[in-house]
Design a protein around this motif. Sequence first.
Motif, short mmCIF file in Angstrom:
data_model
loop_
_atom_site.label_atom_id
_atom_site.label_comp_id
_atom_site.label_asym_id
_atom_site.label_seq_id
_atom_site.Cartn_x
_atom_site.Cartn_y
_atom_site.Cartn_z
N ILE A 190 0.63 -1.14 -0.30
CA ILE A 190 -0.02 0.03 0.49
C ILE A 190 0.48 1.24 -0.04
CG2 ILE A 190 -1.48 1.60 1.69
CD1 ILE A 190 -2.91 -1.19 2.69
N ALA A 191 1.15 1.85 -0.68
CA ALA A 191 1.72 3.48 -1.22
C ALA A 191 0.21 4.69 -0.73
CB ALA A 191 2.16 3.59 -1.86
N VAL A 192 0.79 5.73 -0.22
CA VAL A 192 -0.15 6.76 0.75
C VAL A 192 0.35 8.34 0.67
CG1 VAL A 192 -2.01 5.49 1.82
CG2 VAL A 192 -0.20 6.22 3.12
N PRO A 193 -0.10 9.21 -0.25
CA PRO A 193 0.77 10.51 0.09
C PRO A 193 0.60 10.56 1.46
CG PRO A 193 -0.91 10.78 -1.19
CD PRO A 193 -0.85 9.19 -1.12
N ALA A 194 2.50 11.33 2.13
CA ALA A 194 2.06 11.39 3.72
C ALA A 194 3.12 12.53 3.56
CB ALA A 194 2.67 10.34 3.98
N PRO A 228 -2.08 14.49 4.87
CA PRO A 228 -1.03 16.05 5.11
C PRO A 228 -1.97 16.99 4.98
CG PRO A 228 -0.47 14.32 3.23
CD PRO A 228 -0.64 13.86 4.11
N GLY A 229 -2.07 18.11 5.09
CA GLY A 229 -3.04 19.76 5.11
C GLY A 229 -4.61 19.31 5.33
N GLN A 230 -5.18 18.36 5.92
CA GLN A 230 -6.09 18.15 5.69
C GLN A 230 -6.34 18.34 7.81
OE1 GLN A 230 -8.25 15.14 4.24
NE2 GLN A 230 -6.56 14.61 3.20
N ASP A 231 -7.10 18.20 8.35
CA ASP A 231 -7.49 18.58 9.98
C ASP A 231 -8.62 17.38 9.84
OD1 ASP A 231 -8.77 18.96 12.42
OD2 ASP A 231 -8.87 20.98 12.08
N ALA A 232 -8.14 16.15 10.35
CA ALA A 232 -8.23 14.81 10.89
C ALA A 232 -9.75 14.57 11.40
CB ALA A 232 -7.65 14.02 11.05
N ALA A 233 -8.93 15.98 12.98
CA ALA A 233 -9.62 15.87 14.02
C ALA A 233 -11.96 16.81 13.69
CB ALA A 233 -9.10 16.91 15.49
N ALA A 234 -11.46 17.69 12.54
CA ALA A 234 -11.95 18.05 12.41
C ALA A 234 -12.81 17.53 11.58
CB ALA A 234 -12.10 19.46 11.44
N ARG A 264 -4.70 11.51 15.88
CA ARG A 264 -3.74 12.26 15.97
C ARG A 264 -2.66 10.86 15.49
NH1 ARG A 264 -5.21 13.39 21.59
NH2 ARG A 264 -5.27 11.43 22.07
N LEU A 265 -3.31 9.48 15.24
CA LEU A 265 -2.33 9.20 14.89
C LEU A 265 -2.72 8.89 12.97
CD1 LEU A 265 -1.30 5.62 15.37
CD2 LEU A 265 -4.17 4.87 15.18
N LEU A 266 -3.83 9.66 12.75
CA LEU A 266 -3.72 9.43 11.22
C LEU A 266 -2.61 10.84 11.00
CD1 LEU A 266 -7.66 9.85 10.92
CD2 LEU A 266 -5.83 7.88 10.08
N SER A 267 -2.09 11.65 11.37
CA SER A 267 -1.60 13.22 11.42
C SER A 267 -0.72 13.23 12.32
CB SER A 267 -2.64 14.85 12.10
OG SER A 267 -3.56 14.05 10.68
N GLU A 268 -0.20 12.56 13.05
CA GLU A 268 1.19 12.68 13.53
C GLU A 268 0.95 11.33 15.00
OE1 GLU A 268 1.36 16.78 15.97
OE2 GLU A 268 -1.19 16.10 16.34
#
Length: 395
Positions: free
Chosen positions: A212-216, A260-266, A320-324
């Motif tokens: 699996i490859a994703v932008p990060a 990246p560039g997205q607000d995961a929590a929101a 946090r797991l998604l973004s940090e």
Amino acid sequence: MSLSSPFDVIVIGAGAAGLMCAAIASARGRRVVVLDHNDQPGRKILVSGGGKCNFTNRAVTPAQYLSANPHYATSALKRYGPADFLDLIKRHRIAFHEREHGQLFCDNSAGDIVAMLLSECGAGGAEIVLEAKVGAVTGDGPFRVATSRGTYEAAALVVATGGLSLPKIGASGFAHALAGRYGLSVVAPRPGLVPLTFTGADLALMRDLAGIAVPAEIRFGKARFREALLFTHRGLSGPAVLQISSYWLTGQSIMVDLLPGQDAAARLLERKGQRPNAQVETIVGELLPARLARALAERAGLLGRPIGQSTNAALAGLARLLSEWPLVPAGSEGYRTAEVTLGGVDTAHLSSKTMAAKSHPGLSFVGEAVDVAGWLGGYNFQWAWSSGWVAGMSV
């Protein structure tokens, strides 16, 4: 063994930097011999860029290089930059194309670059001796180099044998050892631009996600790279990981942002209100591949739970797991797959104007042998061209 000494310059290493140096020096009328232990020149060039050779980058600055002296590469890059190498490419009518981030590749084959360099060397009369295993190197201008193909002597010696990366094509620590014999210190080498490995629960998760490859965006200290991340059976790879590996220090964590560039929590709270009955992994699957979404929901303890029944605190943990996502690599795949060697001959001992050792003016070190390593994307080849050109103009 007979002595071959109708030469002004001996270049050890028929790679990118060595051939460039030989071409420039011979064009200036120097009598040059290039010695290499391989049975063909330019082996690392030939395997680079998937056989297409990412030969330079349009946006080269010293900021894309790692060195104990971050200013060392400045002079060489200014004197011979990407535009200069492109002029050479165009003169030889080599077709090329540009990919993302300013990376330039051959249309046809990396062999075009090797053929061009050999043509330039031939035009100046440089002699290339292959399958010449180097033994003792003695003297201090003149230098004497004993090889399996004879002994050579010249007033100038240029060491262009690279670093330790990709030993399967003949990489070795020859340059570092030779520098030590001449009293030059070496910045401790380590693999750079290399996949990172993991153990335990992290590795188990990554193995299940292999392919699996994703932008990060991956961060370590002040360094950050936003490119693709690839899960593998050993851990993590992909351009973003290779880039950060050159900055990462053993035992410390890297920070991974899968959105990246997205607000995961929101985003999670918004979808909680809009689709309260949807399972958490389904919501995350709107943003990431399904297998990855499921694995992260499970790690957050929310697998199979409707998002509407998940507390805001639990969703904040998932965000946090998604973004940090902090991850501590166990190590790297090492020189076997590393694209470059970090560290090398300490630039404190070398002139940035000539590449020669300050204490031994006839002895020069160029390319990957030196403590200058670039980012992924053609930067290391540009350093080879630039440092080789400078040495070729100076010997």
